[in-house]
Design an enzyme around this catalytic site. Structure first.
Site, short mmCIF file in Angstrom:
data_model
loop_
_atom_site.label_atom_id
_atom_site.label_comp_id
_atom_site.label_asym_id
_atom_site.label_seq_id
_atom_site.Cartn_x
_atom_site.Cartn_y
_atom_site.Cartn_z
CB ALA A 1 -64.13 66.82 -40.05
N GLY A 2 -60.53 67.70 -40.34
CA GLY A 2 -59.65 68.73 -40.86
C GLY A 2 -58.92 68.25 -42.10
N GLY B 1 -56.19 66.43 -42.42
CA GLY B 1 -55.85 65.02 -42.35
C GLY B 1 -57.06 64.13 -42.41
CB CYS C 1 -47.76 75.53 -35.03
SG CYS C 1 -48.50 76.07 -36.58
N GLY D 1 -48.56 70.28 -43.80
CA GLY D 1 -49.56 69.60 -44.62
C GLY D 1 -49.01 68.45 -45.43
CB CYS E 1 -43.73 75.77 -44.56
SG CYS E 1 -44.62 77.14 -43.78
CE LYS F 1 -51.72 80.00 -46.60
NZ LYS F 1 -51.32 80.53 -45.30
#
Length: 424
Positions: free
Chosen positions: A9-10, A12, A160, A321, A354, A389
């Site tokens: 449930a993030g 994606g 990351c 993302g 990014c 952002k």
């Protein structure tokens, strides 16, 4: 009745579950399984760790929203998947059959690969989860009271890097505002072969840009770094040369250390035969589908992508993302094709964008596609990145609340980048 289950449930998971619910017939159930009842906006964690956001500002209770859009929800995670019978077991012992399974489970944080790493059983902080970021903020407050050396970076095998750059540059900016920067030496310790590599082989002139920024701010760095161990207040680091040999050994003191770990796959996912690579990441074909388990699709950090290049210290490939959003859209279109009895045809773009905040400004990195050679290979810096952002954070929280499948990156983030590329 058919059922598609989305696990995770993030960013994606929430993108794909809303798009599936919108496009599949009403008699096709779309179910969501998360690790808790909360949605966390992970990109805001560097802000939480430095007091620019609170925990409550970057989370949402999913319960009222999934109920509103008639999406069955279980917040206890997945304990077992039986791919042969197409059945999964949730953390509370319930079992559910599925016609399609979409995995957006993110990573397991492999702090155990370096002795003394991690906020729970070690000596370093993390911004990989919102609870880790809350703990990191407590350590930051202690630093303000008792200034001393700071280490920030990414461990060997990390994939990351952007959040580490965000954290160190925002931290440096805040320390200047507090007028104690002169009492706090900062060193960036990274497995990357050079500053600005980011697992992407660099983007545009990112190497020169980030080296200039570090020099301008008085931040030292160690690249090709293999951390042997952390002790209380000391990091033992080996710096390798291009041949992979130890060139220098460093014993670096710290009052605060924040390191991003390497990632592995979820244990329940990794246990499915022939689904994952040795690190537990899901192997997919060009349609984001498992070659061995046609009912299973995957998107995001849990997907196996090969490293861009061999480096002296292992460096993984990031999943940004924009890439995740393109993966989830491809999955939805391919499931729709299968439901119509048609061949799958939608492939993700695998582009990388990014937006890295730096406190008083920010940097944007655009790689289209992610791996070179590229059609677009561009880096820029300015206050507009910080604004972009913040806007992305607000847009995505709106998306979760209002059940929209609108592509945030394609419509808003890429649009903001395009405006500033035109200005330049």
């Amino acid at each position: 009745m058919k059922r598609t289950v989305v696990v995770g449930a993030g960013l994606g998971g929430m993108s794909v579950v809303y798009e599936l619910r919108e496009k599949l017939p009403k008699d096709h159930e779309v179910m969501l399984i998360g690790e808790s009842n909360e949605f966390h906006f992970i990109p805001s964690n560097p802000w939480v760790a430095l007091g620019e956001r609170t925990r409550d500002q970057v989370i949402l209770d999913l319960t009222p929203y999934v109920q509103k859009y008639k999406i069955p929800f279980n917040g206890t995670g997945v304990s077992h998947i039986d791919s042969a019978t197409q059945q999964l077991t949730t953390g509370d012992g319930q079992q559910f059959n599925y016609d399609y399974l979409v995995l957006c489970t993110g990573p397991r944080l492999a702090f155990e690969t370096v002795p003394g790493a991690g906020p729970e059983h070690g000596f370093t902080q993390s911004i990989c989860t919102v609870n880790h970021a809350v703990k990191a903020f407590e350590t930051y407050q202690q630093l303000l009271k008792n200034p001393g050396p700071v280490l920030v970076g990414a461990l060997q095998g990390a994939s990351c890097f952007g959040p580490a750059y965000e954290y160190v540059l925002t931290l440096e900016s805040l320390l200047r505002k507090q007028k104690i920067r002169d009492r706090i030496p900062i060193t960036f310790v990274t497995s990357e072969p050079y500053i600005g590599h980011m697992g992407l082989g660099g983007v545009g002139d990112s190497k020169a840009l980030m080296e200039h920024e570090f020099r301008d701010r008085g931040i030292k760095w160690v690249c090709n770094a293999r951390v042997k161990a952390f002790e209380d207040g000391i990091a033992h680091v080996e710096e390798l040369n291009r041949k992979g040999e130890v060139d220098f050994s460093h014993d670096l003191p710290f009052h605060l250390a924040m390191f991003l770990p390497s990632f592995k796959g979820s244990e329940a996912i990794a246990a499915v035969p022939d689904l994952c690579n040795p690190k537990g990441f899901v192997i997919t074909n060009e349609f984001q589908q498992s070659p061995q388990h046609p009912a299973i699709f995957a998107a995001g950090v849990c997907v196996a992508l090969p490293p861009l290049e061999q480096t002296p210290v292992p460096v993984g490939v990031p999943k940004t993302g924009f890439m995740i959003e393109s993966m989830t859209t491809a999955i939805v279109e391919n499931i729709l094709s299968l439901e119509k009895g048609e061949a799958m045809k939608t492939r993700p773009t695998l582009n990388a964008i990014c937006l890295a905040d730096m406190g008083d400004k920010g940097a944007a990195f655009v790689a289209l596609p992610q791996n070179p050679p590229r059609n677009v290979n561009w880096t820029s810096m300015g206050k507009w990145v910080h604004v972009a952002k913040v806007a992305f954070e607000k847009y995505f929280m709106y998306k979760v609340k209002h059940g929209t499948s609108e592509p945030i990156y394609e419509k808003y983030v890429l649009g903001a980048v395009g405006i500033h590329r035109t200005k330049e």
